[in-house]
Design a protein around this motif. Structure first.
Motif, PDB file in Angstrom:
ATOM      1  N   ASP A 299       0.836  -1.206   0.000  1.00 48.06           N
ATOM      2  CA  ASP A 299       0.000   0.000   0.000  1.00 48.06           C
ATOM      3  C   ASP A 299       0.868   1.253   0.000  1.00 48.06           C
ATOM      4  OD1 ASP A 299      -2.404  -1.340  -0.058  1.00 48.06           O
ATOM      5  OD2 ASP A 299      -2.679  -1.315   2.121  1.00 48.06           O
TER       6      ASP A 299
ATOM      7  N   HIS B 194      -0.654  -5.789  -7.332  1.00 51.49           N
ATOM      8  CA  HIS B 194      -1.307  -4.985  -6.298  1.00 51.49           C
ATOM      9  C   HIS B 194      -1.970  -3.769  -6.946  1.00 51.49           C
ATOM     10  CE1 HIS B 194      -1.933  -3.881  -2.119  1.00 51.49           C
ATOM     11  NE2 HIS B 194      -1.538  -2.645  -2.382  1.00 51.49           N
ATOM     12  N   TYR B 195      -3.309  -3.698  -6.847  1.00 54.83           N
ATOM     13  CA  TYR B 195      -4.089  -2.631  -7.486  1.00 54.83           C
ATOM     14  C   TYR B 195      -3.681  -2.476  -8.960  1.00 54.83           C
ATOM     15  CZ  TYR B 195      -5.386  -1.101  -2.749  1.00 54.83           C
ATOM     16  OH  TYR B 195      -5.873  -1.034  -1.460  1.00 54.83           O
TER      17      TYR B 195
END
Length: 370
Positions: A5, A307-308
């Protein structure tokens, strides 16, 4: 996941910074319309400093001699050469009355220091307007002096030009060299266009003798072997006294290195001078480089981990599209259109290459001026 993140949000910030630079800094140069200037018809001294450049002088000096310009002299500086450089200069001088030779001998205080040789050449020149190039360079047109000198005015005493490298077919190294030259030019032209000039290249650079003596020449950085072009411009250039010449007829073209080792050593010398730039310029250039490095590093991590990934791909495409648009316009302006499709690959190679140079320069000092 917390780590990824953090990487994702950092990547988003980096993309935002990159897009800002491309649109508001580099874009203003990329889409700048060249202003056709009327010839000044001022008297110009073309200065060429040569060290062991006999063959290059034979090949390229005629393109300077044959310039279509009303009044100019050529000051040839023989910087303690041990080949036939001086003899070649003398042969040209016998045929052309506007050639002046300055024969520089090594001294203990200024051993192998190009700035010392250039200073003697500048002092020997008879005109206030000075135009510099290297012995392995040639103007791409017979209007080079006319185009560069046309940008001088009562306010403008420095003119930054473009010094390209000749193309070699089927050579990745050649494309990498030219891409590095292109991106450097985009940077210094863009900053100068915004009123923040920070460097020029000695392959194609002009300034007045008045500016040189007002700054006491190279005295403030005489002990730094390199930087007779970029460090001097970094010292004296300002928003009001600097102009750029982006007319194709005002370009020069040089012989590129043909081995990675030679180019690596050449760039070590060039990059080492950036340590002496003004703080605001060092910060700006560091932000550009670091965000380039982090962009590809973060993108790799996020794409490998997925991731994303849809957002990451969208941001990746946003940056690449903006980059292609801006650099594409700059490529067209500077006659480097064949590099456009290779931009992502060349950029990654260049980032790694520059990182290797930075690490090497921390370990040992590079050699200078032959």
């Amino acid at each position: 996941m917390v780590f990824l993140d953090v990487v994702f949000y950092a990547f988003t910030v980096v993309v935002f910074i990159q897009v800002i630079f491309y649109i508001f800094f580099f874009g203003k140069f990329a889409f700048l319309k060249p202003i056709k200037k009327r010839p000044n018809n001022i008297e110009v001294s073309v200065i060429v400093c040569a060290k062991n450049e006999a063959e290059n002088l034979k090949n390229f000096l005629p393109s300077i001699i044959s310039q279509d310009y009303t009044s100019f002299e050529i000051v040839l500086i023989n910087d303690a050469s041990h080949d036939d450089t001086l003899e070649v200069m003398e042969a040209f001088s016998e045929k052309h009355s506007n050639i002046k030779i300055v024969d520089v001998k090594n001294t203990e205080a200024f051993w192998a220091n190009k700035k010392y040789a250039l200073t003697l050449g500048i002092k020997a020149s008879k005109h206030n307007y000075l135009l510099f190039t290297d012995a392995d360079c040639k103007p791409v047109s017979k209007y080079w002096i006319s185009e560069m000198s046309s940008h001088f005015s009562n306010e403008k005493s420095i003119v930054l030009g473009y010094g390209a490298y000749s193309k070699i077919k089927k050579s990745f190294l050649n494309k990498l060299i030219r891409f590095e030259t292109l991106t450097t030019a985009i940077h210094y032209f863009s900053f100068a266009n915004l009123g923040l000039p920070y460097m020029g290249v000695g392959r194609n650079l002009a300034y007045t003798k008045n500016e040189f003596f007002k700054a006491n020449g190279f005295v403030s950085h005489i002990k730094v072997r390199s930087g007779d072009d970029d460090l001097f411009i970094n010292q004296i250039a300002s928003k009001t006294n600097t102009a750029i010449c982006i007319s194709n007829e005002g370009f020069t073209e040089s012989i590129p290195e043909t081995t990675f080792k030679n180019w690596f050593n050449q760039k070590r010398r060039h990059i080492s001078t950036a340590n002496y730039y003004k703080l605001k310029h060092k910060i700006s250039l560091a932000v550009i480089y670091i965000t380039n490095l982090l962009f590809w590093f973060f993108a790799f991590i996020l794409l490998v981990t997925l991731h994303y990934w849809p957002i990451v791909v969208a941001l990746l495409l946003l940056k690449i599209i903006v980059q292609f648009t801006v650099i594409g316009a700059s490529c067209k302006k500077l006659n480097e259109k064949d590099l456009l499709l290779l931009i992502p690959f060349l950029e990654i190679f260049l980032i790694v290459f520059q990182l290797a140079i930075f690490i090497n320069n921390l370990i040992s000092k590079p050699n200078h001026w032959k």
